[in-house]
Design a protein around this motif. Structure first.
Motif, short mmCIF file in Angstrom:
data_model
loop_
_atom_site.label_atom_id
_atom_site.label_comp_id
_atom_site.label_asym_id
_atom_site.label_seq_id
_atom_site.Cartn_x
_atom_site.Cartn_y
_atom_site.Cartn_z
N PRO A 11 0.87 -1.18 0.00
CA PRO A 11 0.00 0.00 0.00
C PRO A 11 0.90 1.23 0.00
CG PRO A 11 -0.48 -1.44 1.87
CD PRO A 11 0.78 -1.92 1.27
N ILE A 12 0.38 2.34 -0.43
CA ILE A 12 1.20 3.56 -0.30
C ILE A 12 0.86 4.18 1.05
CG2 ILE A 12 1.75 3.99 -2.71
CD1 ILE A 12 -0.69 5.78 -2.92
N TYR A 13 1.90 4.51 1.79
CA TYR A 13 1.74 4.91 3.20
C TYR A 13 1.35 6.38 3.32
CZ TYR A 13 3.95 0.45 3.87
OH TYR A 13 4.21 -0.89 3.84
N TYR A 14 0.57 6.67 4.35
CA TYR A 14 0.26 8.07 4.66
C TYR A 14 1.50 8.68 5.30
CZ TYR A 14 -4.75 6.99 4.27
OH TYR A 14 -5.97 6.62 3.82
N HIS A 20 5.81 2.82 11.92
CA HIS A 20 6.20 1.91 13.00
C HIS A 20 6.35 0.49 12.47
CE1 HIS A 20 2.04 0.59 13.03
NE2 HIS A 20 1.60 1.79 13.37
N GLY A 22 4.45 -1.95 12.37
CA GLY A 22 3.29 -2.45 11.62
C GLY A 22 3.43 -2.13 10.14
N ASP A 51 0.96 8.14 -0.01
CA ASP A 51 -0.41 8.57 -0.31
C ASP A 51 -0.56 9.97 0.30
OD1 ASP A 51 -3.12 8.74 -0.56
OD2 ASP A 51 -3.60 6.95 0.61
N GLY A 261 -2.93 -4.43 4.41
CA GLY A 261 -3.37 -4.82 5.75
C GLY A 261 -4.87 -5.11 5.72
N GLU A 263 -7.46 -4.05 7.17
CA GLU A 263 -8.49 -3.01 7.21
C GLU A 263 -8.69 -2.32 5.86
OE1 GLU A 263 -5.44 -2.53 7.87
OE2 GLU A 263 -4.85 -0.42 7.79
N ILE A 293 -0.07 -6.34 13.50
CA ILE A 293 0.81 -6.59 14.63
C ILE A 293 0.28 -5.75 15.78
CG2 ILE A 293 3.14 -6.38 15.54
CD1 ILE A 293 4.20 -6.67 12.81
N1 MSP Z 1 -2.72 5.20 2.50
C1 MSP Z 1 -3.48 4.04 2.80
C2 MSP Z 1 -3.25 2.96 1.76
C3 MSP Z 1 -3.55 3.37 0.37
S1 MSP Z 1 -3.13 2.12 -0.76
C4 MSP Z 1 -3.75 2.61 -2.18
C5 MSP Z 1 -3.10 3.51 4.17
N2 MSP Z 1 -1.93 3.89 4.67
S2 MSP Z 1 -1.38 3.54 6.12
O1 MSP Z 1 -0.11 4.20 6.22
O2 MSP Z 1 -2.34 3.85 7.11
O3 MSP Z 1 -1.21 2.00 6.19
C6 MSP Z 1 -0.40 1.32 5.28
C7 MSP Z 1 -0.31 -0.14 5.60
O4 MSP Z 1 0.30 -0.36 6.87
C8 MSP Z 1 -1.68 -0.82 5.64
O5 MSP Z 1 -1.63 -1.99 4.88
C9 MSP Z 1 -1.86 -1.15 7.09
O6 MSP Z 1 -2.61 -2.30 7.31
C10 MSP Z 1 -0.42 -1.36 7.53
N3 MSP Z 1 -0.32 -1.28 8.97
C11 MSP Z 1 -0.42 -0.16 9.76
N4 MSP Z 1 -0.39 -0.56 11.06
C12 MSP Z 1 -0.28 -1.91 11.14
C13 MSP Z 1 -0.03 -2.82 12.18
N5 MSP Z 1 0.00 -2.49 13.45
N6 MSP Z 1 0.21 -4.11 11.82
C14 MSP Z 1 0.31 -4.50 10.51
N7 MSP Z 1 0.10 -3.65 9.53
C15 MSP Z 1 -0.44 -2.41 9.80
O7 MSP Z 1 -3.86 2.73 4.72
#
Ligand code: MSP
Length: 648
Positions: A11-14, A20, A22, A51, A261, A263, A293
């Motif tokens: 996924p692209i991260y915020y 962390h 996760g 993202d 992930g 969610e 996690i």
């Molecule tokens: N920006 C959206 C994704 C858009 S993809 C087109 C997003 N970003 S996020 O930064 O919130 O999360 C990115 C990924 O990190 C997700 O797959 C999320 O499930 C994963 N994780 C964030 N916390 C987590 C844990 N504690 N454990 C495992 N993965 C988790 O959602």
């Protein structure tokens, strides 16, 4: 380059906060797949990114007094630094604020609008004006209050664009059923089918006018594209979809696996495929929803102060220790729990004891009993053959498990070989063979087999633990012998050339003292200051020691305490200071009853100018520790010190 391609995405991260473990988890898993596929002959494309649009990002930037782009540039730099530090082997990093993405998203929006899959209508919901946010009835608190600020929200309508998601329901169900591994694992697929695809799948609102940090709808620029539509498209815009050069898109799309992930499985297995269907683009082969996690039993969160960041773990124990733990401890697809104890336990038992020990014992014995040269194997059969059979088993099991993304089982298959090899040492006892007459052939065979087993272990772990794998090859003296380091080279036992010179290097994973490491980690991860929800301290002007010397502080004993006749908050204290006696009026009546104070030893500021407090003389002050809202006050303990003694 191979013509078998493999495309894997995270996924692209915020970029609105520090990542962390996760987040690291998804990326480490994607990296493991990418490295494994490259290793086994695929032309791999591994995409990750950030993202960067939406109201939340805009507000976070504003709160820091920065323009969104300037704020994002700093945050994204940190994320890239983390991935580089972890040696993540991504091929491309997409930011949704890049032109290549924005232009393509606008074209996608236009195309869907032209086809009639996007249409203009009205969005109706509860609007909170100060927060500029729409809420659904169920999100509101106490009937009509905004869940963010608690103020009243009003029912409002706004012009918006909608995507005809409802049109794709039947095709989606059909796709789920005829491609049982499309949405995986099974539990996620069932959840999507029963919770979302059996209900009315409503059309999706895909534009917003209440903020402007987003990609503008090209033909109606007061609207910005809904952040999820914008974000999901990254997986194809990064490949040049709808650009002048779409050769990478032609080559790598559809993705083989998209990791997400749990969610965000709904976005990726329902909304995303429907958009692709509307664009007449093939769907990814698999959307894999992994678990979370947790920290102990809790979700990691800043407010709970239980976030584990990867950097301190890497600095202290190395990249491979963290990667090994993440991939080994949790079943990919299920939730798991991080604790410092289980992290350190794995390091000691699997890495220091099993793997580290095996390598160090073997190299030491070859140095000692064979002049640092790998001898040639002379004896066949029995326990010696068992080891080679075990090595081949490890290789073939590992391959299947990696293809199924079962990293934990894959590592366990390799560790079975490691444990079997350690047992082989105990069974054959090379130190005894070295002492016995006529056992040279047997000893040579054992040493050869050990070195060869270690080579195979080093090759097998290389996609998951490439740093350790390199160290093993260095100790075995085979770093330059490429043909011994390939995937093909482990399909056969016995490829290592006798005569290779080994040399002992640093210990791969030192044994840790778990209790003292736990104490160190707790100290590192303990939330500090603002993170723990505390306000920063406000300090007073600096003073010199001469200023401090002006204070006369002494221990005094409270010999009498009465309520102040005119003020509820105050007590009138009689205090013995050595041979003297003082009367001090103190504001501690909310916290101490007069009778509790008799006999207490306290610190007195003796040379404070006397004053009258509500008509009663006060000759000094007593010290107390008090928290910000004054709901707790404690007199510092100086019991056992005689009254009159100086405090300095
Ligand atoms: N920006 C959206 C994704 C858009 S993809 C087109 C997003 N970003 S996020 O930064 O919130 O999360 C990115 C990924 O990190 C997700 O797959 C999320 O499930 C994963 N994780 C964030 N916390 C987590 C844990 N504690 N454990 C495992 N993965 C988790 O959602």
């Amino acid at each position: 380059m191979s013509n078998k391609t493999f495309y894997v995405t995270t996924p692209i991260y915020y970029p609105s906060g520090k990542l962390h473990i996760g987040h690291t988890y998804t990326t480490v898993a994607a990296d493991a797949i990418a490295r494994f596929k490259r290793f086994t002959g695929y032309d791999v494309r591994f995409l990750t990114g950030t993202d960067e649009h939406g109201q939340k990002i805009q507000k976070t930037a504003e709160a820091q007094g920065l323009e969104p782009q300037a704020y994002l540039d700093g945050m994204v730099e940190d994320i890239k630094r983390l991935w580089n530090r972890m040696e993540i082997s991504y091929d491309d990093f997409i930011r949704t604020t890049e032109d290549r993405h924005k232009v393509a998203v606008q074209k996608i929006f236009e195309k869907l609008y032209a086809k009639g899959d996007i249409y203009k209508s009205e969005y109706e919901g509860w609007y909170c004006t100060p927060c500029e946010s729409f809420w659904t009835q169920t999100q509101l608190l106490e009937g009509n209050k905004c869940p963010d600020c608690g103020r009243e929200a009003q029912l409002a309508k706004e012009e918006a664009y909608f995507f005809r998601l409802s049109n794709y329901k039947d095709r989606l169900i059909e796709h789920f059923k005829s491609n049982p591994k499309f949405c995986y694992p099974e539990a996620r697929k069932n959840e999507m089918l029963s919770n979302f695809l059996n209900e009315n799948l409503e059309d999706l609102c895909v534009s917003r006018t209440t903020f402007d940090w987003g990609i503008k709808v090209p033909f109606d620029t007061k609207h910005v594209v809904y952040v999820w539509l914008d974000a999901l498209c990254n997986y194809i815009t990064a490949l040049g979809f709808m650009s002048d050069d779409d050769s990478e898109y032609q080559k790598y799309w559809p993705a083989n696996v998209q990791l997400v992930g749990k969610e965000i499985v709904r976005f990726h297995s329902i909304i995303w495929p429907a958009i692709l269907m509307a664009l007449d683009v093939p769907l990814p082969q698999q959307v894999f929803g992994h678990g979370w996690i947790l920290f102990g039993d809790d979700k990691m969160s800043k407010s709970k102060g239980n976030i584990v960041y990867p950097e301190p773990l890497i600095e202290r124990y190395g990249i491979d220790a963290l990667k090994y733990f993440l991939l080994r401890e949790f079943t990919f697809g299920k939730d798991g729990s991080y604790t410092n104890r289980n992290f350190l336990g794995r390091l000691n038992s699997d890495l220091a004891n099993d793997l580290g020990n095996l390598v160090s014992r073997t190299v030491t014995m070859i140095e000692k009993y064979s002049d640092s040269e790998v001898p040639s194997p002379k004896v066949k059969g029995g326990v010696h053959d068992e080891l080679s059979i075990e090595a081949i088993r490890a290789y073939s099991e590992f391959e299947g498990q990696m293809d199924e993304l079962q990293f934990s089982e894959g590592l366990e298959s390799i560790w079975k070989l490691i444990r079997r090899t350690n047992k082989y040492i105990d069974e054959t006892m090379p130190w005894a063979l070295a002492k016995e007459e006529g056992k040279k052939d047997e000893l040579d065979t054992v040493l050869y087999n050990l070195a060869e087993a270690i080579r195979i272990v080093g090759v097998l772990i290389s996609p998951l633990m490439h740093v350790t794998s390199k160290k093993i090859f260095e100790q075995l003296g085979i770093t330059g012998q490429q043909e011994l380091l390939t995937w093909e080279s482990v399909q056969e036992f016995g490829k290592l050339t006798p005569g290779t010179r080994v040399s002992k290097g640093e210990i791969l994973f030192p044994r840790l003292d778990i209790d003292s490491e736990i104490a160190a980690l707790e100290e590192i991860f303990a939330p500090k200051g603002e993170e723990a929800g505390q306000k920063p301290l406000e300090h007073k002007e600096e003073i010199t020691i001469d200023d401090f010397d002006k204070l006369e502080l002494r221990v005094g004993e409270i010999v009498d305490a009465q309520k102040h006749p005119k003020a509820d908050k105050l007590l009138v204290l009689q205090i013995k200071l050595g041979s003297e006696k003082r009367q001090i009026v103190s504001g501690i009546s909310k916290h101490y009853k007069p009778e509790e104070l008799i006999g207490k030893h306290v610190v007195v500021v003796c040379n404070l100018k006397p004053v009258k407090l509500r008509g009663i003389d006060s000759q000094g002050m007593i010290l107390a520790a008090v928290n910000d809202d004054e709901n707790k006050l404690v007199l510092p303990a100086v019991e056992g010190i005689e009254s009159g003694c100086e405090v300095s």
